[in-house]
Design an enzyme around this catalytic site. Structure first.
Site, PDB file in Angstrom:
ATOM      1  N   CYS A   1       0.813  -1.223   0.000  1.00  0.00           N
ATOM      2  CA  CYS A   1       0.000   0.000   0.000  1.00  0.00           C
ATOM      3  C   CYS A   1       0.847   1.273   0.000  1.00  0.00           C
ATOM      4  CB  CYS A   1      -0.951  -0.001   1.190  1.00  0.00           C
ATOM      5  SG  CYS A   1      -1.944  -1.489   1.271  1.00  0.00           S
TER       6      CYS A   1
ATOM      7  N   HIS B   1      -2.979   7.045   2.676  1.00  0.00           N
ATOM      8  CA  HIS B   1      -3.499   5.758   2.219  1.00  0.00           C
ATOM      9  C   HIS B   1      -4.828   5.529   2.927  1.00  0.00           C
ATOM     10  CE1 HIS B   1      -4.088   1.633   1.408  1.00  0.00           C
ATOM     11  NE2 HIS B   1      -3.645   1.186   2.579  1.00  0.00           N
TER      12      HIS B   1
ATOM     13  N   ASN C   1     -10.326  -0.019   1.001  1.00  0.00           N
ATOM     14  CA  ASN C   1      -8.873   0.087   0.875  1.00  0.00           C
ATOM     15  C   ASN C   1      -8.463  -0.485  -0.485  1.00  0.00           C
ATOM     16  OD1 ASN C   1      -6.123  -0.368   0.973  1.00  0.00           O
ATOM     17  ND2 ASN C   1      -6.096  -1.109   3.088  1.00  0.00           N
TER      18      ASN C   1
HETATM   19  N1  COA Z   1     -17.929  -8.200  11.270  1.00  0.00           N
HETATM   20  C1  COA Z   1     -18.391  -8.366  12.519  1.00  0.00           C
HETATM   21  N2  COA Z   1     -17.602  -8.688  13.557  1.00  0.00           N
HETATM   22  C2  COA Z   1     -16.272  -8.831  13.316  1.00  0.00           C
HETATM   23  C3  COA Z   1     -15.739  -8.673  12.035  1.00  0.00           C
HETATM   24  C4  COA Z   1     -16.613  -8.354  10.997  1.00  0.00           C
HETATM   25  N3  COA Z   1     -16.198  -8.157   9.728  1.00  0.00           N
HETATM   26  N4  COA Z   1     -14.414  -8.882  12.094  1.00  0.00           N
HETATM   27  C5  COA Z   1     -14.123  -9.164  13.374  1.00  0.00           C
HETATM   28  N5  COA Z   1     -15.254  -9.138  14.120  1.00  0.00           N
HETATM   29  C6  COA Z   1     -15.400  -9.378  15.548  1.00  0.00           C
HETATM   30  C7  COA Z   1     -14.269 -10.224  16.100  1.00  0.00           C
HETATM   31  O1  COA Z   1     -14.545 -11.584  15.941  1.00  0.00           O
HETATM   32  C8  COA Z   1     -14.247  -9.775  17.523  1.00  0.00           C
HETATM   33  O2  COA Z   1     -15.285 -10.437  18.229  1.00  0.00           O
HETATM   34  P1  COA Z   1     -15.066 -10.922  19.758  1.00  0.00           P
HETATM   35  O3  COA Z   1     -14.806  -9.677  20.531  1.00  0.00           O
HETATM   36  O4  COA Z   1     -16.367 -11.574  20.075  1.00  0.00           O
HETATM   37  O5  COA Z   1     -13.901 -11.859  19.707  1.00  0.00           O
HETATM   38  C9  COA Z   1     -14.610  -8.298  17.468  1.00  0.00           C
HETATM   39  O6  COA Z   1     -15.278  -8.129  16.225  1.00  0.00           O
HETATM   40  C10 COA Z   1     -13.419  -7.380  17.544  1.00  0.00           C
HETATM   41  O7  COA Z   1     -12.444  -7.840  16.613  1.00  0.00           O
HETATM   42  P2  COA Z   1     -11.081  -7.090  16.419  1.00  0.00           P
HETATM   43  O8  COA Z   1     -10.268  -7.812  15.392  1.00  0.00           O
HETATM   44  O9  COA Z   1     -10.462  -6.831  17.760  1.00  0.00           O
HETATM   45  O10 COA Z   1     -11.594  -5.701  15.822  1.00  0.00           O
HETATM   46  P3  COA Z   1     -10.819  -4.363  15.634  1.00  0.00           P
HETATM   47  O11 COA Z   1     -11.506  -3.264  16.330  1.00  0.00           O
HETATM   48  O12 COA Z   1      -9.341  -4.512  15.862  1.00  0.00           O
HETATM   49  O13 COA Z   1     -11.009  -4.095  14.085  1.00  0.00           O
HETATM   50  C11 COA Z   1      -9.877  -4.229  11.986  1.00  0.00           C
HETATM   51  C12 COA Z   1     -10.479  -4.989  13.132  1.00  0.00           C
HETATM   52  C13 COA Z   1      -9.343  -5.196  10.950  1.00  0.00           C
HETATM   53  C14 COA Z   1     -10.927  -3.330  11.367  1.00  0.00           C
HETATM   54  C15 COA Z   1      -8.719  -3.343  12.553  1.00  0.00           C
HETATM   55  O14 COA Z   1      -7.838  -4.147  13.298  1.00  0.00           O
HETATM   56  C16 COA Z   1      -7.955  -2.640  11.505  1.00  0.00           C
HETATM   57  O15 COA Z   1      -8.476  -1.790  10.804  1.00  0.00           O
HETATM   58  N6  COA Z   1      -6.639  -2.922  11.372  1.00  0.00           N
HETATM   59  C17 COA Z   1      -5.809  -2.309  10.376  1.00  0.00           C
HETATM   60  C18 COA Z   1      -6.061  -2.975   9.077  1.00  0.00           C
HETATM   61  C19 COA Z   1      -5.489  -2.237   7.947  1.00  0.00           C
HETATM   62  O16 COA Z   1      -5.630  -1.060   7.832  1.00  0.00           O
HETATM   63  N7  COA Z   1      -4.844  -2.985   7.058  1.00  0.00           N
HETATM   64  C20 COA Z   1      -4.349  -2.518   5.843  1.00  0.00           C
HETATM   65  C21 COA Z   1      -3.065  -1.862   6.039  1.00  0.00           C
HETATM   66  S1  COA Z   1      -2.488  -1.401   4.472  1.00  0.00           S
END
Ligand code: COA
Length: 402
Positions: free
Chosen positions: A140, A282, A312
């Site tokens: 990215c 980004h 993204n």
């Molecule tokens: N829909 C509903 N629930 C979801 C889900 C979805 N798509 N994905 C995960 N969950 C649930 C999980 O299972 C978890 O449930 P639990 O608490 O019962 O175990 C809960 O939501 C929280 O999950 P978590 O992974 O801790 O969420 P988060 O707040 O960290 O958000 C992302 C996840 C991926 C959105 C976040 O980590 C993120 O944006 N990371 C950066 C990713 C990124 O930008 N990548 C590209 C870089 S170039």
């Protein structure tokens, strides 16, 4: 054939390399963005539609990421076709011919092939037969890396004009059963034309960084020099050809490097963070931008965000956001723009640009140039076909002789 002459004569007459006659300092060259364009597939996929086949919902996705929808490539679309459409638009705005280009770089993590490169395909389709072409892999961060490479080549005097593209079909490498990744990404392409000028401004500074120790946090295991078979990928918890991401770790990494690298590149450009008029980051997650704005002390309204509409799009997200910012009239002449990318590698990159679009002084009418570009696109198709056909005939003649 006068039309052939018209189509092939270079029109980029503004910048001639300075010869340093009496040993004095040659005039400084600057690299300015003079054209921009973007393309997305026709099909949009909303969070609600996504939740019909993945266990998720619009409320969760929007609250955690700021995304409402993304575009998904149809069967006939690919990274190269999206890149080509964005490139045509950028050439239109720049009002130069494909034959004026010296270099085409496509930043992508979803190339058409390992080789031939996506950039070479675009070069062929545009009839940019004076240009070198290659793909650049920095996930990215790729677009900022590519822009930096092209700007450096212009400033060093080795080229005059470059087409820099970020293009992706992320939908092809997503695991559509993994709700932690498939909700985030979308397809698209953005392109800019960068041109040499002696008018001060353009790309002022850049910072490129990598931390390979974090390579396992964000990966697409695929064909390479190591044995990329299913069982090996499985042993690492990966699926072959599918994206793997440790979301929480990547989130922490992103919020740290966005603010750090913007500060560093501002320092190199000799400006303060407060002088930035618009940050074009980004587009990964709205919460990352909010955290970065707090750390930098820059008002969130100075952060361009369109993640809601496209998700993204990896290397394509910054040039697409740039096009939207221009469309929304958020960029004025002499503005300081900061670009910042981060992603797999791990990699990150930031850049400061002083906006200003010095157009060629000796221009033919735009209408004429448009016609010449269209003639070149037609020539490109004819040229490729005839070359392939000639090769086939030559092979047949050779076979008959043997
Ligand atoms: N829909 C509903 N629930 C979801 C889900 C979805 N798509 N994905 C995960 N969950 C649930 C999980 O299972 C978890 O449930 P639990 O608490 O019962 O175990 C809960 O939501 C929280 O999950 P978590 O992974 O801790 O969420 P988060 O707040 O960290 O958000 C992302 C996840 C991926 C959105 C976040 O980590 C993120 O944006 N990371 C950066 C990713 C990124 O930008 N990548 C590209 C870089 S170039």
């Amino acid at each position: 054939m006068p039309w052939l002459y018209l189509a092939n004569t270079k029109i980029m007459a503004t910048f001639e390399p300075r010869t340093d006659i009496d040993g004095g300092l040659a005039a400084r060259r600057y690299a300015h963005i003079i054209g921009w364009g973007m393309a997305v597939p026709d099909t949009a996929l909303s969070n609600d539609e996504l939740s019909t086949f993945v266990e998720t919902n619009d409320e969760w996705i929007f609250a955690r990421t700021g995304i409402r929808q993304r575009y998904i490539a149809d069967e006939g679309e690919s990274t190269a076709t999206l890149a080509y459409r964005a490139a045509q638009q950028a050439l239109e705005v720049a009002d130069i011919l494909p034959t004026d280009l010296d270099l085409i770089v496509v930043a992508t993590s979803t190339p058409e092939n390992i080789f031939p490169s996506t950039a070479s395909l675009v070069q062929d389709w545009l009839n940019a037969h004076e240009a070198g072409a290659f793909d650049l892999s920095a996930a990215c961060s790729g677009f900022v890396y590519a822009l930096n490479m092209a700007a450096d080549s212009i400033r060093a005097g080795s080229i005059k004009a470059a087409l820099v593209i970020g293009a992706e079909t992320m939908s092809r490498i997503l695991d559509w059963q993994d709700r932690s990744t498939c909700i985030l990404f979308g397809d698209g392409a953005g392109a800019v034309v960068l041109q040499a000028s002696d008018a001060p401004g353009g790309v002022l500074s850049s910072v490129l960084r990598s931390d390979g120790a974090g390579g396992d946090l964000l990966a697409i295991p695929s064909v390479g020099s190591i044995d990329a078979n299913e069982s090996r990928a499985g042993a690492n918890g990966y699926k072959l050809y599918k994206m793997y991401m440790a979301g929480g770790e990547v989130f922490k990494f992103a919020t740290r490097v966005v603010s750090e690298s913007i500060e560093q590149t501002c320092k190199l450009a000799g400006i303060s963070v407060k002088d930035i008029d618009l940050v074009i980051p980004h587009q990964a997650n709205l919460r990352i931008l909010q955290a970065a704005s707090r750390k930098l002390g820059i008002d969130i309204r100075k952060f361009m965000s369109n993640v809601e509409h496209y998700g993204n799009t990896s290397a394509a997200s910054i040039p697409i956001a740039l096009c939207d910012a221009i469309e929304q009239k958020r960029i004025q002449d002499k503005n300081h723009i900061a670009l910042v990318g981060f992603g797999g590698g791990l990699t990150w990159a930031a850049m400061v640009i002083r906006w200003g679009v010095p157009k060629p002084s000796e221009q033919h009418s735009s209408l004429l140039n448009r016609q010449r570009r269209h003639v070149q696109y037609r020539i490109a198709k004819w040229r490729s076909r005839s070359r392939r056909w000639r090769r086939r005939v030559n092979r047949k003649v050779q076979d008959m002789r043997n």
